[in-house]
Write an enzyme that holds these catalytic residues in place. Structure first.
Site, PDB file in Angstrom:
ATOM      1  N   ASP A 198       4.957   0.737  11.981  1.00  0.00           N
ATOM      2  CA  ASP A 198       3.734   0.078  11.487  1.00  0.00           C
ATOM      3  C   ASP A 198       3.623  -1.364  11.959  1.00  0.00           C
ATOM      4  O   ASP A 198       2.601  -2.000  11.715  1.00  0.00           O
ATOM      5  CB  ASP A 198       3.691   0.114   9.959  1.00  0.00           C
ATOM      6  CG  ASP A 198       3.490   1.525   9.448  1.00  0.00           C
ATOM      7  OD1 ASP A 198       3.705   1.762   8.250  1.00  0.00           O
ATOM      8  OD2 ASP A 198       3.149   2.401  10.262  1.00  0.00           O
ATOM      9  N   ARG A 257      -8.296  -0.658   4.440  1.00  0.00           N
ATOM     10  CA  ARG A 257      -7.486   0.371   3.784  1.00  0.00           C
ATOM     11  C   ARG A 257      -6.144  -0.188   3.356  1.00  0.00           C
ATOM     12  O   ARG A 257      -5.559   0.262   2.384  1.00  0.00           O
ATOM     13  CB  ARG A 257      -7.243   1.542   4.752  1.00  0.00           C
ATOM     14  CG  ARG A 257      -8.485   2.300   5.107  1.00  0.00           C
ATOM     15  CD  ARG A 257      -8.143   3.544   5.873  1.00  0.00           C
ATOM     16  NE  ARG A 257      -7.109   4.294   5.165  1.00  0.00           N
ATOM     17  CZ  ARG A 257      -6.549   5.406   5.656  1.00  0.00           C
ATOM     18  NH1 ARG A 257      -6.902   5.844   6.831  1.00  0.00           N
ATOM     19  NH2 ARG A 257      -5.637   6.045   4.967  1.00  0.00           N
ATOM     20  N   CYS A 285      -4.738  12.296  12.996  1.00  0.00           N
ATOM     21  CA  CYS A 285      -5.501  11.055  12.880  1.00  0.00           C
ATOM     22  C   CYS A 285      -5.295  10.284  14.179  1.00  0.00           C
ATOM     23  O   CYS A 285      -4.692  10.789  15.125  1.00  0.00           O
ATOM     24  CB  CYS A 285      -5.021  10.245  11.677  1.00  0.00           C
ATOM     25  SG  CYS A 285      -3.392   9.587  11.925  1.00  0.00           S
ATOM     26  N   LYS A 325       0.852  -1.207   0.000  1.00  0.00           N
ATOM     27  CA  LYS A 325       0.000   0.000   0.000  1.00  0.00           C
ATOM     28  C   LYS A 325       0.883   1.250   0.000  1.00  0.00           C
ATOM     29  O   LYS A 325       0.669   2.176  -0.787  1.00  0.00           O
ATOM     30  CB  LYS A 325      -0.880   0.018   1.235  1.00  0.00           C
ATOM     31  CG  LYS A 325      -1.486   1.377   1.542  1.00  0.00           C
ATOM     32  CD  LYS A 325      -2.330   1.393   2.785  1.00  0.00           C
ATOM     33  CE  LYS A 325      -1.593   1.689   4.043  1.00  0.00           C
ATOM     34  NZ  LYS A 325      -1.297   3.096   4.315  1.00  0.00           N
ATOM     35  N   ASN A 326       1.906   1.254   0.835  1.00  0.00           N
ATOM     36  CA  ASN A 326       2.704   2.478   0.982  1.00  0.00           C
ATOM     37  C   ASN A 326       3.689   2.698  -0.150  1.00  0.00           C
ATOM     38  O   ASN A 326       4.333   3.738  -0.214  1.00  0.00           O
ATOM     39  CB  ASN A 326       3.411   2.490   2.346  1.00  0.00           C
ATOM     40  CG  ASN A 326       2.400   2.652   3.478  1.00  0.00           C
ATOM     41  OD1 ASN A 326       1.228   2.950   3.233  1.00  0.00           O
ATOM     42  ND2 ASN A 326       2.837   2.432   4.688  1.00  0.00           N
ATOM     43  N   ARG A 365       0.547  14.567  13.029  1.00  0.00           N
ATOM     44  CA  ARG A 365       0.928  14.355  11.633  1.00  0.00           C
ATOM     45  C   ARG A 365       0.941  15.643  10.795  1.00  0.00           C
ATOM     46  O   ARG A 365       0.184  15.825   9.856  1.00  0.00           O
ATOM     47  CB  ARG A 365       0.033  13.290  11.013  1.00  0.00           C
ATOM     48  CG  ARG A 365       0.086  12.024  11.863  1.00  0.00           C
ATOM     49  CD  ARG A 365      -0.517  10.843  11.218  1.00  0.00           C
ATOM     50  NE  ARG A 365       0.350  10.346  10.144  1.00  0.00           N
ATOM     51  CZ  ARG A 365      -0.023   9.322   9.370  1.00  0.00           C
ATOM     52  NH1 ARG A 365      -1.199   8.782   9.553  1.00  0.00           N
ATOM     53  NH2 ARG A 365       0.760   8.892   8.408  1.00  0.00           N
TER      54      ARG A 365
HETATM   55  C1  EPZ Z   1       4.232   7.015   6.106  1.00  0.00           C
HETATM   56  O1  EPZ Z   1       3.438   8.037   6.671  1.00  0.00           O
HETATM   57  C2  EPZ Z   1       3.350   5.787   6.052  1.00  0.00           C
HETATM   58  N1  EPZ Z   1       2.196   6.050   5.190  1.00  0.00           N
HETATM   59  C3  EPZ Z   1       2.880   5.411   7.462  1.00  0.00           C
HETATM   60  O2  EPZ Z   1       2.130   4.206   7.360  1.00  0.00           O
HETATM   61  C4  EPZ Z   1       4.109   5.151   8.321  1.00  0.00           C
HETATM   62  O3  EPZ Z   1       3.698   4.871   9.646  1.00  0.00           O
HETATM   63  C5  EPZ Z   1       5.022   6.390   8.313  1.00  0.00           C
HETATM   64  O4  EPZ Z   1       5.364   6.733   6.939  1.00  0.00           O
HETATM   65  C6  EPZ Z   1       6.318   6.162   9.090  1.00  0.00           C
HETATM   66  O5  EPZ Z   1       7.000   5.069   8.553  1.00  0.00           O
HETATM   67  C7  EPZ Z   1       2.363   6.005   3.840  1.00  0.00           C
HETATM   68  O6  EPZ Z   1       3.458   5.768   3.343  1.00  0.00           O
HETATM   69  C8  EPZ Z   1       1.146   6.270   3.009  1.00  0.00           C
HETATM   70  P1  EPZ Z   1       6.292  10.466   8.027  1.00  0.00           P
HETATM   71  P2  EPZ Z   1       3.973   9.580   6.632  1.00  0.00           P
HETATM   72  O7  EPZ Z   1       6.176  11.712   7.230  1.00  0.00           O
HETATM   73  O8  EPZ Z   1       4.707   9.821   5.374  1.00  0.00           O
HETATM   74  C9  EPZ Z   1       6.493  13.746  11.445  1.00  0.00           C
HETATM   75  C10 EPZ Z   1       0.303   2.787   7.687  1.00  0.00           C
HETATM   76  O9  EPZ Z   1      -0.177   2.263   8.691  1.00  0.00           O
HETATM   77  N2  EPZ Z   1       6.368  14.714  10.350  1.00  0.00           N
HETATM   78  O10 EPZ Z   1       7.485   9.586   7.824  1.00  0.00           O
HETATM   79  O11 EPZ Z   1       2.831  10.465   6.979  1.00  0.00           O
HETATM   80  C11 EPZ Z   1       5.231  12.915  11.629  1.00  0.00           C
HETATM   81  O12 EPZ Z   1       4.312  13.597  12.459  1.00  0.00           O
HETATM   82  C12 EPZ Z   1       0.749   4.233   7.730  1.00  0.00           C
HETATM   83  O13 EPZ Z   1       0.465   2.202   6.579  1.00  0.00           O
HETATM   84  C13 EPZ Z   1       6.506  16.062  10.630  1.00  0.00           C
HETATM   85  O14 EPZ Z   1       6.729  16.446  11.780  1.00  0.00           O
HETATM   86  O15 EPZ Z   1       4.990   9.563   7.855  1.00  0.00           O
HETATM   87  C14 EPZ Z   1       5.760  11.667  12.292  1.00  0.00           C
HETATM   88  O16 EPZ Z   1       5.934  11.912  13.672  1.00  0.00           O
HETATM   89  C15 EPZ Z   1       0.495   4.856   9.092  1.00  0.00           C
HETATM   90  N3  EPZ Z   1       6.380  16.971   9.628  1.00  0.00           N
HETATM   91  C16 EPZ Z   1       7.129  11.486  11.648  1.00  0.00           C
HETATM   92  O17 EPZ Z   1       7.479  12.768  11.114  1.00  0.00           O
HETATM   93  C17 EPZ Z   1       6.145  16.576   8.324  1.00  0.00           C
HETATM   94  O18 EPZ Z   1       6.069  17.462   7.430  1.00  0.00           O
HETATM   95  C18 EPZ Z   1       7.153  10.469  10.517  1.00  0.00           C
HETATM   96  O19 EPZ Z   1       6.160  10.852   9.578  1.00  0.00           O
HETATM   97  C19 EPZ Z   1       6.008  15.187   8.052  1.00  0.00           C
HETATM   98  C20 EPZ Z   1       6.137  14.274   9.077  1.00  0.00           C
END
Ligand code: EPZ
Length: 420
Positions: A307, A399, A118, A24-25, A123
Site C-alpha cells: 500500500d 475511501r 479491481c 481504515k484497514n 483479488r
Molecule cells: C488487505 O486487502 C488490504 N485491505 C489492502 O489494502 C492491502 O493492500 C492488502 O490487504 C495487502 O496488504 C483491507 O485490509 C481492507 P490479501 P486483502 O487477502 O485482504 C491474494 C488499501 O489500499 N489472495 O492480503 O484483500 C490476493 O489476490 C487496500 O487500503 C488470494 O489469492 O488482501 C493478493 O494477491 C488495497 N486468495 C494477496 O493474496 C484469497 O482468498 C494478498 O491479498 C485472498 C487473497
C-alpha cells in the site's frame, strides 16, 4: 465527479504538523466483528472515510444499529433481518467480504456477493472459502454469490496457502465462535489483523499467538461487547512521510505508531530523509536535497507494504539514479505508472517490476485516479510538478484518507477540491 487541483513546483517544501487518523484497514474488520455479538461495541479513533460509511450501510442493511459521532462509532447487532450482502454494496467495497465469517459463525448462514477484481488485481477469495469449509461450513457459489451455511462451526487445523490479511481476519472471527480449537497457520501479521484480534479478545474470544504466524483460537459459545481504540493508519502516515521527503520539507506527524512503520522509515532513510521520533506518538521527517535511488520489493508485514508502493514510486522519480520496484502482492498494481508518465516521469514496467529513472522534472497535467493508493501517489506528484495538476475521480482517495486536502493545505500545499 469531484476533482482535486494542486499548484505545485520543485521548490515548495511542506512544513508543519499533521494528525494521522485511525486506520481504515483496522476499522473495517472491527465493524464486521460487531456481527459476532448481540451487545454493543464502541470503536474510538475511527477515521471519517467513505469505506467506514459503506461498511455501516452494509451492516445497517443486515439489521445493525450504528451511531457515528465525531470519531466514535457505536455498533450493535441484536439480531439480523437478512443475511445477504448484496452486490451493489460489495462492488463498492471489497472489504464487505469480511461479514462472511461473522454471519456464518453467529447466525449459521451468509450470502455474500463475490467481490470482483479491481484496479490493482484479480483479488480472489478462495482462501476465505477454503478456511470456512474447513470449519465445517457448506459453501456454494451461484449467480455471483457465495453462500455459506453451518449449524455450528467446528474448530479445525487451517493452513493459509498464501498470506492473506482479509482471509486471516474472516477466519479468526469465525473460529472465535466455533466449537473447539482452531489452529491458523501462515497468518497475516499486519498491525490491523492484530488490532482486530485484540478487539475479539476484549469481546471474550480466546486467541493465542496474536501477531505470530500461527494463532490458536479456542471457540466460545458467545461474545460480549467491548470498547476498543482503532490504531493509527500506518499507510496514511507513510503517505505524509513521503510527502515531507519528496518536497524536501520538515513535517511532524502526530498520533502515529513508529513501530508499525519500520520498513517505511528504513527506506526513507536510505533515500536520504532524516527521520526522528521526538516523542511518543510523533515522527518528524526532514527531506534531503538529494534523494538517493533505492530498490523496493513489497511483501507481507513486517516487509515493505504494497500500500506504500505507489507513493514511493513518486519519490523515486526524483532520485538521482535508477530504482527497481518489485510488486509481489498484487498482479496489476502499476496502474499509476501511465499517469506518472504523463507528468513527465521516466518509468518502464516489465512484469512485476517497474524501473524508475530519476531525477525527472515533472510538469502538471490532468490525471485520473485508478485506486486509492495510486490516487494518493498522483496527489504527491502534483506537489512537486511544475504548474497545475488536476486529479480526477477523487472518490478513490476519500475511501481511505480523511480530509487529505485540508491536511496537506495545513502543511502549506496549494491544494483545493473542485466540485463539478
Ligand atoms: C488487505 O486487502 C488490504 N485491505 C489492502 O489494502 C492491502 O493492500 C492488502 O490487504 C495487502 O496488504 C483491507 O485490509 C481492507 P490479501 P486483502 O487477502 O485482504 C491474494 C488499501 O489500499 N489472495 O492480503 O484483500 C490476493 O489476490 C487496500 O487500503 C488470494 O489469492 O488482501 C493478493 O494477491 C488495497 N486468495 C494477496 O493474496 C484469497 O482468498 C494478498 O491479498 C485472498 C487473497
Amino acid at each position: 465527479m469531484e476533482k482535486i487541483r494542486i499548484r505545485g513546483g520543485p521548490d515548495l517544501p511542506l512544513r508543519g504538523s499533521v494528525r494521522v487518523s485511525g486506520s481504515k484497514n483496522a476499522v473495517l474488520p472491527a465493524i464486521a466483528a460487531a456481527l459476532l455479538t448481540e451487545n454493543k461495541i464502541r470503536l474510538e479513533n475511527v477515521p471519517l472515510v467513505r469505506d467506514v460509511y459503506s461498511m455501516m450501510t452494509l451492516l445497517g442493511e443486515l439489521g445493525a444499529e450504528g451511531d457515528l459521532r465525531e470519531n466514535v462509532l457505536e455498533m450493535q447487532v441484536p439480531r439480523i433481518h437478512r443475511e445477504e450482502a448484496s452486490y451493489d454494496l460489495v462492488k463498492v467495497m471489497r472489504a464487505s467480504i469480511l461479514v462472511l465469517g461473522p454471519l456464518v459463525a453467529r447466525f449459521g448462514k451468509a450470502i455474500v456477493a463475490l467481490p470482483g477484481g479491481c484496479a490493482i488485481g484479480s483479488r480472489p477469495i478462495d482462501l476465505h472459502m477454503t478456511g470456512l469449509h474447513k470449519l465445517g461450513a457448506s459453501i456454494t457459489l451461484e449467480h455471483g454469490y457465495i453462500k455459506a451455511e453451518a449449524p455450528r462451526l467446528q474448530g479445525a487445523d487451517i493452513h493459509f496457502e498464501k498470506n492473506t490479511v482479509g482471509g486471516t481476519e474472516n477466519i479468526v472471527m469465525a473460529a472465535s465462535l466455533a466449537r473447539g480449537e482452531t489452529i491458523l497457520r501462515n497468518c497475516a501479521r499486519e498491525p490491523e489483523v492484530q488490532n482486530l484480534c485484540e478487539l475479539l479478545v476484549k469481546m471474550g474470544a480466546k486467541i493465542d499467538g496474536i501477531g505470530e504466524e500461527t494463532m490458536r483460537v479456542t471457540g466460545v459459545d458467545s461474545l460480549g461487547g467491548a470498547v476498543h481504540e482503532i490504531i493509527p493508519d500506518r499507510i496514511e502516515a507513510g503517505t505524509y512521510m513521503v510527502a515531507g521527503a519528496l518536497t524536501r520539507g520538515d513535517i511532524i506527524l502526530d498520533r502515529v505508531r513508529p513501530d508499525h512503520l519500520v520498513t517505511t522509515i528504513e527506506k526513507l532513510r536510505y533515500c536520504g530523509a532524516r527521520i526522528e521520533t521526538p516523542e511518543t506518538g510523533k515522527i518528524r521527517v526532514v527531506g534531503s536535497a538529494e534523494i538517493h535511488p533505492e530498490d523496493i520489493t513489497t511483501s507481507p508485514y513486517p516487509g515493505f507494504p504494497t500500500d506504500m508502493q505507489a507513493q514511493f514510486m513518486v519519490l523515486l522519480t526524483q532520485a538521482s539514479g535508477t530504482s527497481i520496484i518489485t510488486e509481489t502482492i498484487f498482479d496489476r498494481r502499476f496502474q499509476h505508472v501511465n499517469e506518472l508518465l504523463r507528468l513527465g516521469a521516466s518509468i518502464e514496467v516489465s512484469g512485476d517490476k517497474a524501473i524508475v529513472r530519476g531525477p525527472s522534472r515533472l510538469s502538471g497535467a490532468e490525471v485520473i485516479a485508478s485506486d486509492l493508493r495510486a490516487s494518493a501517489g498522483l496527489l504527491l506528484a502534483g506537489l512537486i510538478a511544475g504548474g497545475e495538476t488536476v486529479v480526477n475521480e477523487v472518490e478513490h482517495i476519500d475511501r481511505g484518507y480523511e480530509a487529505i486536502e485540508a491536511k496537506l493545505r495545513q502543511l502549506g500545499a496549494r491544494i483545493e477540491r473542485i466540485k463539478e
